[in-house]
Motif scaffolding. Structure first.
Motif: not given
Length: 277
Positions: A199-217
């Motif tokens: 969580d800290l990483y994503k807030n510190t480096f907001p331009d990081t290109n994380f893949p789109e994911l959704t919570i499903d089965q």
């Protein structure tokens, strides 16, 4: 000889001068010496005010040596560290030592106490792991790490949970027992340290290109196949279901890399690009 506090070393001669002046003032009745007291006192106040920055600058160039017992703790708890070569391991330990000496760690009991250095080390391992590939590894916005010995409620999350981050206050709160269970006892519990630092990483480096994911089965089943733990049991360890699925998957990527690559190869490839370059 290693210098643990450059600020104290700089301040020492001014403390001596101040002591000499005070001696003449109070024991020799040299009232005129008051004039000489002003300069060293002002200098000492300035050194005290800026001592954290002075020491941090010094330790970045000359990291404090990590106690061998703490190095053993790293070896016991970090799969990532054990895969590094010797030069990289030293870089890792240097960064870890700087981190634990320049962040504020507290243990909440009846009265707030300083967190023991082994626990500070154990929790900080997760942050150093995530930012190892970065020049900026210190999470500058976050200075306060607070541990409870059990799950806890908070004003934002009123039911019991084991980890919480506050980006405005630069604070992380975590359940010490859950951290030990996952990293030392290895009882299959979820690593809430990696959760928090993701969580800290994503807030510190907001331009990081994380893949789109959704919570499903399919993701729930993938989590079970990767970790051997039911998705719902993992949520029990955390205390709630985060909106951001990466806070769950990134820890599994670091702790179960082989099964993660097998079960979620596309996500694995994306994480590898993020955390290896």
């Amino acid at each position: 000889m290693r210098i643990h506090s450059l600020a104290n070393l700089i301040a020492f001669p001014f403390m001596v001068v101040t002591g000499i002046i005070l001696y003449f003032l109070f024991f020799e009745d040299k009232e005129s010496y008051y004039l000489y007291l002003f300069a060293p006192v002002i200098i000492l106040v300035i050194i005290y005010t800026y001592s954290p920055k002075i020491n941090f600058w010094w330790h970045k160039k000359h990291p404090p040596k990590l106690d061998p017992k703490l190095k053993l703790l790293v070896e016991q708890s970090s799969l990532f560290y054990n895969k590094l070569d010797e030069k990289q391991k030293q870089k890792y330990l240097d960064r870890l030592s700087i981190f634990i000496h320049h962040k504020s760690f507290s243990l909440m009991r009846k009265e707030k106490e300083e967190l023991p250095i082994d626990v500070r080390t154990l929790f900080s391992i997760n942050g150093i792991t995530l930012t190892f590939h970065k020049e900026e590894y210190f999470f500058d916005k976050y200075d306060y790490f607070i541990a409870y010995g059990h799950p806890f409620p908070s004003p934002r999350i009123r039911f019991l949970h084991s980890v919480e981050t506050d980006h405005e206050d630069g604070t992380v709160v975590f359940n010490l027992r859950m951290l030990f269970d996952s990293m030392i006892r290895k009882t299959g519990h979820f690593n809430i340290g990696l959760f928090a630092f993701t969580d800290l990483y994503k807030n510190t480096f907001p331009d990081t290109n994380f893949p789109e994911l959704t919570i499903d089965q399919s993701i729930r089943l993938a989590v079970k196949d990767i970790s051997g733990v039911q998705y719902e049991k993992l949520l029990e360890d955390i205390g709630y279901e985060p909106e951001d699925l990466h806070l769950i998957l990134v820890p599994l990527y670091f702790e179960h890399p082989d099964s993660f690559q097998l079960i979620l190869p596309a996500v694995f490839s994306s994480y590898q690009k993020i955390f290896s370059s």
